[in-house]
Design an enzyme around this catalytic site. Structure first.
Site, PDB file in Angstrom:
ATOM      1  N   HIS A 443      15.374 -67.368 -45.897  1.00  0.00           N
ATOM      2  CA  HIS A 443      14.663 -66.223 -46.687  1.00  0.00           C
ATOM      3  C   HIS A 443      15.716 -65.304 -47.341  1.00  0.00           C
ATOM      4  CE1 HIS A 443      13.607 -63.234 -43.184  1.00  0.00           C
ATOM      5  NE2 HIS A 443      14.804 -63.741 -43.143  1.00  0.00           N
ATOM      6  N   GLU A 444      15.360 -64.677 -48.334  1.00  0.00           N
ATOM      7  CA  GLU A 444      16.065 -63.718 -49.144  1.00  0.00           C
ATOM      8  C   GLU A 444      17.160 -64.367 -49.551  1.00  0.00           C
ATOM      9  OE1 GLU A 444      15.129 -60.819 -50.090  1.00  0.00           O
ATOM     10  OE2 GLU A 444      13.604 -60.303 -48.589  1.00  0.00           O
ATOM     11  N   GLY A 445      16.994 -65.591 -50.010  1.00  0.00           N
ATOM     12  CA  GLY A 445      18.162 -66.334 -50.815  1.00  0.00           C
ATOM     13  C   GLY A 445      18.484 -67.281 -49.864  1.00  0.00           C
TER      14      GLY A 445
END
Lengths: 601, 601
Positions: A443-445
């Protein structure tokens, strides 16, 4: 045989060491923004938070892992403990700890708040999750929202009356935000009619506050394709109308069965199925991605802190287990008539523990350095200091996000391994933290995206200036270490390794300038790993310097400082020598996996 | 969006390549034991097994993962599908595939059976688990049991009427078998009264056959302490008495909640709580550990095969997903107006896939080489060939057990990562295989124990003769590779690396002879990792040679061979260069974690 001593989540001694010996957190109070603070007010917050984390939050972890949210009658029902825990977090001032007085905040340094968040995330990352998402949403509204949005939405989020989410990902697009399709049609009254679908929306619904605000990426009708046509909207589940809240046509279509973070629901969210979903534009049209990314450093640092926290709580569990569990005898004393020794006496168990310590405490030090740069970038009076700190923060963020996710996962696996067969059982906690940690590389890249960000953008930004600033900071640490009497071979290795980073980056940058972008970026994952080893070596050198300074002061806790020096030694022996090989892979653009056709697999 | 193409579990083309091109499995039929066989009979078995694995066993995996065994009224109730699956395995001849005709076996090479087992384990490792444990128990009885035990117990196990377990571990002893406490008191009629408690006993109870036989380590009253006082007993849950089966006072005290291998219960077992548990001695008094360890190579190779299988099925799932899932665009084509590309087009996804391929197929090749040596050690007519093969098998076993467990776990994590956010959901299978894989670094001797076994025993055994044999085998492969036209830089790297292994082992052996045993063994985990890289490089060099030979024959499947060459290139570029650093850690006996006192953590 669970350990009898309570899990400390994070070592208090290490928290103080990182804040006041490695860094000079008290010195932050010289900045005007923090002038009302002192080490005493920092410690007041930390004491309250760590007590709440240990006594109230941690006992909820196993319960919430075992009883994930349920979805019935179109609503998500989360663990009932949240009705007590969330107000507790709000009461401690967590949501606004770093926010300015003007929005009701305590205006504390992010660096101090980061330490506080580690205790909370280590205690129960899902509980913290609701707060972190709400802070992110409120912060966006604080920065870009209209006065009305700040008053009606932001203030309620900060007061803990509503919670927030970040709604970016869509099923057909995943990480590729250029392909976001959610539509926003102007209604004429300043609001927009929103329609579309989002996936993996954490905290998209709950039943402990009356409303949820989704900070949503969508495309205004007629906007250009790709990332330049995306705008940011505040879309509440229930919208204010005529002095009360009415249904805003935002439906949870389902809850995803995640393998960890079980206390926090992750949902598929449908907007405007009945044609009656309203959104409020946040900031400028078509600038949504830019606004969102302005908060991205913070969001990614939170993921990094989460990685450190999840590895930390497992490390402390493994350490207590290894001290208490008798089994076998050391290599030197094989006599079976002797009593068994605690497994911490076995060299290989100690290796697993020291590796965890090196990852956890090295990771914490890196995250606090990133937080420190964030404080300087936001609050230093001198513009040049702010600019430098901002560049360094940008550079460190993909590393600070990824290192704890990847190496933290390895540390979590080692914590399980230390527990042997018991570690493979869900009656012990390490397996749960291992599940939790796995999300942080996604998550978040994803890790792949962080590698592209670091090599494709950050290290080559502004003609390589961020990298030069990084090198200067490392050089200052080497000077401090030499002065403190840290082993010269570590100082020399640090310098040699920084030279390697500099030369390698120049070579790769030249490839990019020559149009060989694919070759330049081919080993971005290896480059990111290399850079992580170097950045953490920097933080271990700083810790070694602070430890030597402590020993020179004749401080009482020699054991603590000696442990720091062993961990630094480990990092320079086991990890730093891996740099030349990783550099070679990048430099030569080794081509096995790009030569490999898709149909050759 | 689960993949539409069925998961092949293992590539049939690769299975044939490994058996008939890398190795010469048909050539095994020249050994008298296998003279009735041919490639055709091998393929008949493999075809039946792979069809059963794909069509019958694999569909049971998700169901059994979701519904683990329950424990009620003192009995374990396993998934009802087992009542159909187990007889199916028996009918296919799996239990006796490698056993001699005299016990009703098909007398097939272990090498061929190993390939068959990979399909089955990849389909559902728990289903295979019951069979594997039964085969292990029966094989011990075949080797050391009295004629009565062979007739009454072994024959029923091989016929699938009963199942078996291996009951070694006790709660207070864990891996330290010297501390086994279970007691055996002679009754006077040739049997023993057994009392004690075992833990982590896989398959200790089930409800699809009428009985379970536990091959149990226990200490006869008055036996010497430590490992020299342990005997082996066959202890059935129900014992034959007066022509029928009566309760034998073996109680399941509880089922452990494992995080994977959910279809196979792992139990706490209490013997003789009512004072009425009978055991039959297997083999000689006080030789139990030696008897058990005679089967240990086989048991550990089964764990290695399991590691390969669990990584293989996940790799194929990730590969299909990467081919089908569109997302984003390649670095070269960023135009958002273009359709999205399948993620296999992204360099970093391809890196993750090629790394999985290198681990899975390199691991399979290593396991088949170990199986091959097992066939030679058991069946070569020439005593010298048997002796050499036995030494090489002993040497390879800890490596073949550990490499798939440790690197396979990494491969399984990459399969999850390829699936992005979906990989973090239990609606997709990769997370389940990741849980399954984690056990392999723990059971049948932890990774730490395998390191001590390799460095402390195997490479220094018989004056280092096993290592010399290994070096000769590698040299023969280098010669084959050179002849086939394999890249000279890989051949040279292989030779250089083998020199490193030889010199390092000599240095470490000298430390041991000088009494510095702790220093010698300090980095046994790093030595094991180094040795694994080298052993797998050997297998990739052999595969590269076979691929070049295939290309030179002008064979049709160029794609397959080119893929093999890319994976070999990857291993020599990404893994082999790590050897010098690992060797340096071992050679210098780097002391960070032994210097670290327990109280410094």
């Amino acid at each position: 045989m669970p350990s009898s001593s309570p899990n400390p989540l994070l070592s208090d001694r290490d928290a103080a060491f990182q804040l006041y010996e490695v860094l000079d957190a008290s010195g932050l109070c010289a900045l005007p923004a923090f002038s009302e603070h002192s080490r005493e007010t920092f410690e007041l917050l930390l004491d309250n938070i760590r007590r709440f984390a240990r006594e109230v939050v941690f006992p909820s972890y196993r319960l919430m892992d075992a009883e994930p949210p349920t979805f019935r009658d179109g609503r998500v029902h989360v663990h009932p403990l949240m009705r007590r825990l969330y107000p507790g977090l709000v009461e401690l001032g967590l949501l606004t700890a770093t926010r300015p007085h003007e929005v009701g905040g305590a205006q504390l340094p992010f660096t101090v708040a980061s330490v506080a968040s580690v205790y909370l995330m280590a205690a129960n990352l899902s509980v913290y999750g609701y707060a972190g998402l709400t802070m992110g949403a409120a912060h966006l509204l604080e920065a870009f929202g209209s006065p009305w949005l700040r008053e009606e939405f932001m203030a309620r989020l900060y007061r803990g009356e509503w919670t927030g989410t970040m709604a970016l990902t869509e099923p057909q697009a995943g990480s590729s935000l250029a392909d976001v399709k959610t539509r926003a049609t102007p209604v004429g009254d300043g609001t927009y009619r929103i329609s579309g679908s989002k996936i993996f929306i954490s905290g998209a619904d709950q039943d402990f506050t009356e409303n949820v605000v989704h900070l949503t990426l969508a495309r205004i009708d007629g906007a250009p394709p790709g990332t330049r046509g995306i705008s940011l909207f505040a879309v509440p589940t229930r919208r204010p109308e005529g002095g009360r809240l009415v249904d805003n046509d935002v439906q949870v279509a389902g809850v995803i069965h995640k393998i960890g973070w079980k206390g926090l629901p992750s949902c598929v969210l449908n907007y405007g199925e009945a044609g009656d979903c309203r959104g409020w534009l946040v900031g400028q049209e078509n600038r949504g991605l830019a606004h969102m990314f302005q908060m991205m450093n913070e969001a990614r640092i939170m993921v990094g802190l989460n990685g450190v926290s999840t590895a930390s709580v497992a490390y402390h569990e493994a350490l207590a287990y290894a001290r208490n569990r008798p089994q076998g005898r050391s290599v030197a004393a094989k006599d079976a008539s002797q009593p068994q020794a605690p497994i911490i006496e076995h060299a290989d168990v100690r290796r697993m523990l020291l590796r965890q310590k090196a990852i956890v405490e090295g990771g914490l030090s890196l995250l606090l350095m990133a937080s420190w740069q964030s404080d300087l970038a936001s609050h230093a009076p001198d513009e040049e200091v702010r600019r430098r700190a901002g560049l360094l923060l940008d550079l460190l963020t993909p590393v600070a996000k990824t290192f704890p996710a990847e190496k933290g996962y390895e540390a979590n696996a080692l914590a399980l391994q230390v527990h042997g067969g018991y570690g493979y059982s869900s009656e012990y906690l390490p397996e749960a933290w291992l599940r939790d940690q796995k999300l942080n590389s996604i998550h978040e890249g994803t890790t792949g995206i962080q590698g592209l960000d670091l090599l494709g953008r950050k290290v080559v930004a502004a003609g390589g200036e961020a990298l030069r600033i990084f090198a200067e900071e490392v050089a200052a640490t080497v000077a401090r270490a030499r002065k403190a009497g840290v082993e010269e071979r570590w100082c020399a290795a640090m310098e040699r390794t920084m030279d390697t980073v500099g030369e390698l980056t120049l070579t790769l940058g030249s490839m990019g300038m020559a149009g060989e972008v694919e070759q330049m970026l081919r080993h971005s994952a290896d480059y990111l790993e290399l850079f992580s080893i170097v950045a953490v070596a920097w933080r271990w050198l700083a810790q070694a310097a602070a430890a030597r300074e402590g020993l020179a002061r004749g401080a009482e806790d020699r054991d603590f400082y000696e442990g720091k020096l062993c961990a630094a030694q480990y990092w320079f022996a086991a990890e730093v020598p891996r740099v030349p090989h990783l550099a070679e892979l990048c430099r030569t653009a080794e081509d096995s996996y790009t030569r490999m056709h898709a149909e050759w697999f």
